[in-house]
Design an enzyme around this catalytic site. Structure first.
Site, PDB file in Angstrom:
ATOM      1  N   HIS A   1      73.448  18.518  27.567  1.00 21.62           N
ATOM      2  CA  HIS A   1      74.771  19.045  28.372  1.00 21.62           C
ATOM      3  C   HIS A   1      74.597  20.418  28.927  1.00 21.62           C
ATOM      4  O   HIS A   1      74.963  20.823  30.238  1.00 21.62           O
ATOM      5  CB  HIS A   1      75.994  18.778  27.575  1.00 21.62           C
ATOM      6  CG  HIS A   1      76.969  19.356  28.156  1.00 21.62           C
ATOM      7  ND1 HIS A   1      77.778  20.475  28.250  1.00 21.62           N
ATOM      8  CD2 HIS A   1      78.012  18.670  29.336  1.00 21.62           C
ATOM      9  CE1 HIS A   1      78.744  20.441  28.765  1.00 21.62           C
ATOM     10  NE2 HIS A   1      79.166  19.528  29.386  1.00 21.62           N
TER      11      HIS A   1
ATOM     12  N   ARG B   1      42.856  29.663  37.341  1.00 22.23           N
ATOM     13  CA  ARG B   1      42.134  30.209  36.369  1.00 22.23           C
ATOM     14  C   ARG B   1      42.340  29.388  34.954  1.00 22.23           C
ATOM     15  O   ARG B   1      43.225  29.404  34.304  1.00 22.23           O
ATOM     16  CB  ARG B   1      42.478  31.718  36.304  1.00 22.23           C
ATOM     17  CG  ARG B   1      42.340  32.748  37.086  1.00 22.23           C
ATOM     18  CD  ARG B   1      42.812  34.133  36.777  1.00 22.23           C
ATOM     19  NE  ARG B   1      42.291  34.878  38.043  1.00 22.23           N
ATOM     20  CZ  ARG B   1      43.308  35.369  38.969  1.00 22.23           C
ATOM     21  NH1 ARG B   1      44.553  34.546  39.041  1.00 22.23           N
ATOM     22  NH2 ARG B   1      43.013  36.281  39.854  1.00 22.23           N
TER      23      ARG B   1
ATOM     24  N   ARG C   1      38.706  27.067  38.838  1.00 22.92           N
ATOM     25  CA  ARG C   1      37.488  28.108  38.138  1.00 22.92           C
ATOM     26  C   ARG C   1      37.219  27.711  36.990  1.00 22.92           C
ATOM     27  O   ARG C   1      38.257  28.159  35.958  1.00 22.92           O
ATOM     28  CB  ARG C   1      37.941  29.491  38.574  1.00 22.92           C
ATOM     29  CG  ARG C   1      36.491  30.373  38.312  1.00 22.92           C
ATOM     30  CD  ARG C   1      36.999  31.909  38.390  1.00 22.92           C
ATOM     31  NE  ARG C   1      37.900  32.396  37.563  1.00 22.92           N
ATOM     32  CZ  ARG C   1      38.243  33.720  37.635  1.00 22.92           C
ATOM     33  NH1 ARG C   1      37.807  34.414  38.577  1.00 22.92           N
ATOM     34  NH2 ARG C   1      38.739  34.060  36.514  1.00 22.92           N
TER      35      ARG C   1
ATOM     36  N   GLU D   1      30.835  36.813  44.016  1.00 22.07           N
ATOM     37  CA  GLU D   1      31.105  38.133  43.270  1.00 22.07           C
ATOM     38  C   GLU D   1      30.102  39.093  43.061  1.00 22.07           C
ATOM     39  O   GLU D   1      30.355  40.066  42.237  1.00 22.07           O
ATOM     40  CB  GLU D   1      32.100  37.738  42.496  1.00 22.07           C
ATOM     41  CG  GLU D   1      31.415  36.774  41.168  1.00 22.07           C
ATOM     42  CD  GLU D   1      32.429  36.276  40.377  1.00 22.07           C
ATOM     43  OE1 GLU D   1      33.842  36.807  40.196  1.00 22.07           O
ATOM     44  OE2 GLU D   1      32.527  35.290  39.659  1.00 22.07           O
TER      45      GLU D   1
ATOM     46  N   GLY E   1      35.302  36.574  45.437  1.00 18.69           N
ATOM     47  CA  GLY E   1      36.171  37.506  44.543  1.00 18.69           C
ATOM     48  C   GLY E   1      35.929  38.993  44.749  1.00 18.69           C
ATOM     49  O   GLY E   1      35.059  39.476  44.213  1.00 18.69           O
ATOM     50  N   SER E   2      36.856  39.184  45.413  1.00 15.25           N
ATOM     51  CA  SER E   2      36.773  40.848  45.694  1.00 15.25           C
ATOM     52  C   SER E   2      36.661  41.715  44.888  1.00 15.25           C
ATOM     53  O   SER E   2      36.194  42.834  44.994  1.00 15.25           O
ATOM     54  CB  SER E   2      37.748  40.941  46.840  1.00 15.25           C
ATOM     55  OG  SER E   2      39.163  40.818  46.415  1.00 15.25           O
ATOM     56  N   ASN E   3      37.406  41.509  43.783  1.00 11.63           N
ATOM     57  CA  ASN E   3      37.256  42.482  42.675  1.00 11.63           C
ATOM     58  C   ASN E   3      36.041  42.834  42.024  1.00 11.63           C
ATOM     59  O   ASN E   3      35.291  43.984  42.126  1.00 11.63           O
ATOM     60  CB  ASN E   3      38.066  42.256  41.500  1.00 11.63           C
ATOM     61  CG  ASN E   3      39.770  42.253  41.930  1.00 11.63           C
ATOM     62  OD1 ASN E   3      40.146  42.686  42.925  1.00 11.63           O
ATOM     63  ND2 ASN E   3      40.651  41.520  41.133  1.00 11.63           N
ATOM     64  N   ASP E   4      35.265  41.688  41.698  1.00 13.43           N
ATOM     65  CA  ASP E   4      33.774  42.006  41.234  1.00 13.43           C
ATOM     66  C   ASP E   4      32.869  42.194  42.124  1.00 13.43           C
ATOM     67  O   ASP E   4      31.984  42.933  41.966  1.00 13.43           O
ATOM     68  CB  ASP E   4      33.353  40.608  40.373  1.00 13.43           C
ATOM     69  CG  ASP E   4      33.873  40.424  38.933  1.00 13.43           C
ATOM     70  OD1 ASP E   4      34.141  41.672  38.443  1.00 13.43           O
ATOM     71  OD2 ASP E   4      34.079  39.567  38.119  1.00 13.43           O
TER      72      ASP E   4
ATOM     73  N   CYS F   1      39.249  34.622  47.274  1.00 14.90           N
ATOM     74  CA  CYS F   1      40.460  34.413  46.274  1.00 14.90           C
ATOM     75  C   CYS F   1      40.742  35.786  45.425  1.00 14.90           C
ATOM     76  O   CYS F   1      41.485  35.862  44.511  1.00 14.90           O
ATOM     77  CB  CYS F   1      40.212  33.383  45.359  1.00 14.90           C
ATOM     78  SG  CYS F   1      38.708  33.650  44.346  1.00 14.90           S
TER      79      CYS F   1
END
Length: 798
Positions: A425, A515, A583, A685, A706-709, A756
């Site tokens: 409810h 992920r 991934r 990456e 993977g632009s970070n790595d 990504c």
């Protein structure tokens, strides 16, 4: 003049009969007439019409007295209304029904009893108002229902009690607030053969996700015993989600299961009476689901058939709110009620996105209702008599709520309860009022003692959190219809499956990155090798924790596979049939060691960022058993649930030889690239992925940057280093040249390339560069979607 019929069998009414038999009875007739031939089981019965209600008032000279009393009182003043409403109910329930009506009820009851081979059947006596179960107003729980009624004397009294319940305080206020004149609403009574759910289970079904409004799932909830415990929020029920699209294709698409605590159940106290009692549920029953998979799929198919019928009749998609029951004596399932869902069915326009903008101490956790955030002073109320102290804008904390609370609930900024599930409810009313609600916390009324202010957050997934104090939050409206078309398809990065149903309604091309490690840490919590080999764990306390964690599963391996499959499936179902790229796990060794039991299986590395991570783990003898569990979960999502839109991505793949080993390992576990349309991508990456893009293109269906790595390894910067932070730049010419190179090389081999990484989410203008080099898709965070879409839609010279 022909007299009005006072009794109508359910099979003689349909939705056009609402003025005569009310919404609930009309819907039962609609179901029996149109769905039985499809195999949907509905208990039979008959309706005492609204004409009978009006005749009862007329013969007992109650019309002017009842409505005059209501017109003379301030309905919105609870103290003034209560004695007047009570007196009205007593006047209606006390005198006998007119003779013709009594005779009609008794004759119809005798015929129903014969139909079921009984002298006097046990029946449910349900109120059915003529302004009830409408697409625009549910009136849920406003009038009374009486269960396990047997015999003519008790039946006639229950009918009068139902008629009187049209004038409960809550029903009077509800009608007034929604613009229904009191004189315009009459009450019909439904008499329906009982389903002995007290010996089995019962619950509620919605043909959409109740929190996000996502319409491609059936949500089934339930608990042991009579269904009142679920509706009233006295028990934390089991919850199951079934994906409609793949169900229609013949798959066993139960994408998620959540077992509730189900501590108590409501059963009959004495045979042949409507008295009930509450019993504790044995521990072994609490730890198993209330329904088998076959039963869940049956209910889901019935629900889809009901929704389809109502939608065709309405000429528009009509999500449904359905009650089900299982007969413990026969083992049969039944649908006992159905009505249009009234909250998300009316929702149109922008999606409201709430976000916390600060941190605080988490006081309570429960199930979130809606996706809003509310904050304010705390008001603890244990029963309806304490509601008077609730001030507008305060947070109501209670054991549970019931319909008697509704006249004052709209004052609350949020609701938090000890008990209940997402179909109780409190949840239903909170959705209708548009306020956040966290149910089933277990200890809210205890924890809230002495707490002055709270923030109730339902915006972090299906786990609702209650924070101490007033935490800053924001609200942003995203109108999917106003997002401009873009030259490059935009996809989403998703970390929490709980947010998928909401995010899946945004106009995107799918999911570019889901992920697995977030599901492992958030939903599973244990190291896969620890689950498979508890004998290798040194700590007895950790072994005990693992045993508790997996107690309700068939095996520790099934615990991991089932949880991971559910998390992945929820994301894949939310975006179906759009592609969802998942991934494979990419924990570093220090992160794996942080999982329960992980320390006994992980080496200590000086630089985990460049250590034993990603692809190198999957074929290694120290982890390949754990990787097999990942593969089993993904195979279940694709092959058993039918979510073939799922694609798999291999992270941190250093060499071409390593790529072959991983693909061979996947094939060993039933994930063979190209089989049943399976596409396998590789993360780009590492500089070697770019330099050898041609060779990687021969093994994979596409790349995801993977632009970070990639930035970290191209510039030689530890991305976690604070000292080197000023040098970090994903838009550095060297990084951009790497991206340009892999796009051009991959396209020569007919392979797609997406990105990504975080760069376009943080720097929307970076998306323009990506579009310029011909990237095939850009995957971003949901909050960046409007800004990136705007950038890509602008002319390049602007």
């Amino acid at each position: 003049m022909k007299s009005l019929p006072y009794i109508l069998p359910f099979q003689d009414v349909n939705l056009a009969s609402i003025p005569e038999v009310g919404g609930k009875n009309a819907s039962l007739g609609e179901l029996i007439r149109n769905l039985r031939q499809s195999g949907v089981l509905i208990p039979d019965g008959f309706a005492v019409t609204a004409a009978a209600f009006r005749q009862h008032l007329k013969e007992n000279n109650l019309e002017s007295e009842v409505y005059g009393a209501l017109e003379a009182v301030n309905i919105l003043d609870p103290d003034a209304l209560a004695p007047v409403a009570f007196a009205v109910r007593e006047k209606i329930r006390s005198p006998p029904l007119p003779t013709a009506i009594e005779q009609g009820i008794c004759e119809a009851y005798l015929a129903l009893s014969r139909q079921y081979g009984e002298a006097e059947s046990d029946v449910a006596v349900r109120s059915s108002a003529t302004a009830e179960d409408l697409p625009t107003a549910s009136f849920a729980g406003q009038q009374e229902t009486y269960l396990n009624v047997r015999g003519r004397v008790r039946l006639l009294q229950a009918v009068r009690d139902c008629m009187a319940s049209l004038f409960t305080d809550r029903a009077i206020v509800y009608r007034a607030e929604r613009g229904f004149a009191q004189r315009d609403v009459a009450l019909s009574v439904g008499i329906q053969k009982m389903v002995r759910s007290d010996l089995a289970a019962a619950g509620v079904i919605f043909t959409l996700d109740t929190e996000s409004g996502f319409r491609d799932v059936v949500m089934i909830t339930g608990s042991y015993g009579l269904g009142e415990m679920v509706v009233q929020g006295q028990v934390n029920p089991d919850e199951f989600w079934v994906h409609k699209s793949t169900l229609a294709e013949g798959y066993r698409s139960i994408i998620r299961r959540e077992l509730g605590s189900k501590e108590t159940k409501l059963v009959y106290a004495t045979a042949g009476t409507s008295l009930v009692k509450e019993l504790r549920v044995p521990v072994e029953d609490r730890q198993r689901p209330i329904l088998t998979d076959d039963e869940l799929l049956t209910l889901a198919r019935w629900s889809v058939a009901i929704e389809k019928h109502y939608s065709e009749r309405a000429g528009a998609l009509t999500p449904m709110d359905i009650e089900w029951a299982k007969d413990g004596a026969t083992g049969q399932l039944f649908i006992v009620q159905a009505r249009p869902e009234t909250v998300h069915a009316q929702a149109k326009g922008p999606l409201s996105v709430y976000r916390l903008r600060g941190k605080g101490k988490v006081l309570l956790r429960g199930k979130s209702v809606g996706s809003q955030i509310g904050a304010g002073k705390v008001c603890v109320a244990h029963d309806v008599t304490e509601l008077r102290k609730l001030r507008p804008g305060e947070i109501l904390v209670a054991p549970m709520t019931d319909p008697d609370w509704e006249p004052v609930l709209q004052r609350a900024a949020a609701v938090v309860t000890d008990h209940g599930g997402r179909t109780c409810h409190a949840a239903i009313v909170a959705r209708e009022l548009g306020i956040p609600c966290v149910v089933g916390t277990g200890t809210a009324t205890e924890v809230a003692i002495g707490v002055q202010e709270m923030t109730v957050c339902c915006a972090e997934g299906d786990e609702g959190k209650v924070y101490e104090g007033l935490i800053p939050f924001s609200r942003e409206e995203v109108d999917p219809k106003r997002l401009p078309p873009t030259s490059v398809p935009l996809m989403l990065n998703i970390s929490k499956p709980e947010q998928a149903f909401f995010l899946g309604q945004l106009p995107t091309a799918g999911v570019g990155l889901a992920r697995i490690e977030f599901i492992i840490s958030g939903w599973i919590g244990a190291h896969p090798m620890a689950l498979l080999h508890p004998e290798l764990i040194k700590s007895s306390a950790v072994r005990s924790q693992l045993l508790d964690l997996t107690r309700t599963s068939r095996s520790p391996a099934e615990y991991f596979i089932g949880k991971l499959a559910s998390g992945v499936a929820q994301i894949a179902a939310a975006f179906y049939p759009r592609p969802v790229i998942v991934r494979l796990s990419d924990f570093k060794t220090n992160e794996y060691a942080g999982l329960l039991g992980g320390k006994d299986f992980e080496p200590i590395e000086d630089n985990p960022m460049l250590g034993w991570r990603g692809a190198s783990r999957y074929y290694h003898p120290n982890y390949r058993e754990g990787f097999a569990l990942e593969c089993a979960a993904l195979r279940r999502v694709r092959d058993e649930m039918g979510l073939r839109n799922l694609k798999v991505m291999v992270p941190f793949c250093r060499t071409v030889d390593e790529a072959r080993k991983v693909l061979d390992e996947m094939a060993t576990h039933g994930l063979r690239r190209g089989e049943n349309g399976l596409e396998v991508y590789v993360m780009c990456e590492i500089p070697s992925n770019v330099i050898l893009a041609e060779a990687f293109s021969e093994l994979f269906d596409g790349f995801s940057i993977g632009s970070n790595d990639l930035t970290q390894l191209v510039l030689g910067i530890d991305r976690d280093s604070e000292i080197l932070g000023p040098l970090w730049d994903e838009q550095n010419p060297a990084v951009e040249q790497m991206i340009t190179s892999v796009v051009h090389k991959a396209h020569l081999y007919g392979r797609k390339v997406g990105l990504c990484g975080q760069a376009p989410s943080d720097h929307p203008e970076f998306a323009r560069f990506l579009a310029g080099v011909g990237i095939d898709s850009i995957s971003i965070t949901s909050d960046a979607l409007p800004k990136v879409a705007e950038v890509l839609a602008r002319p390049s010279n602007s």
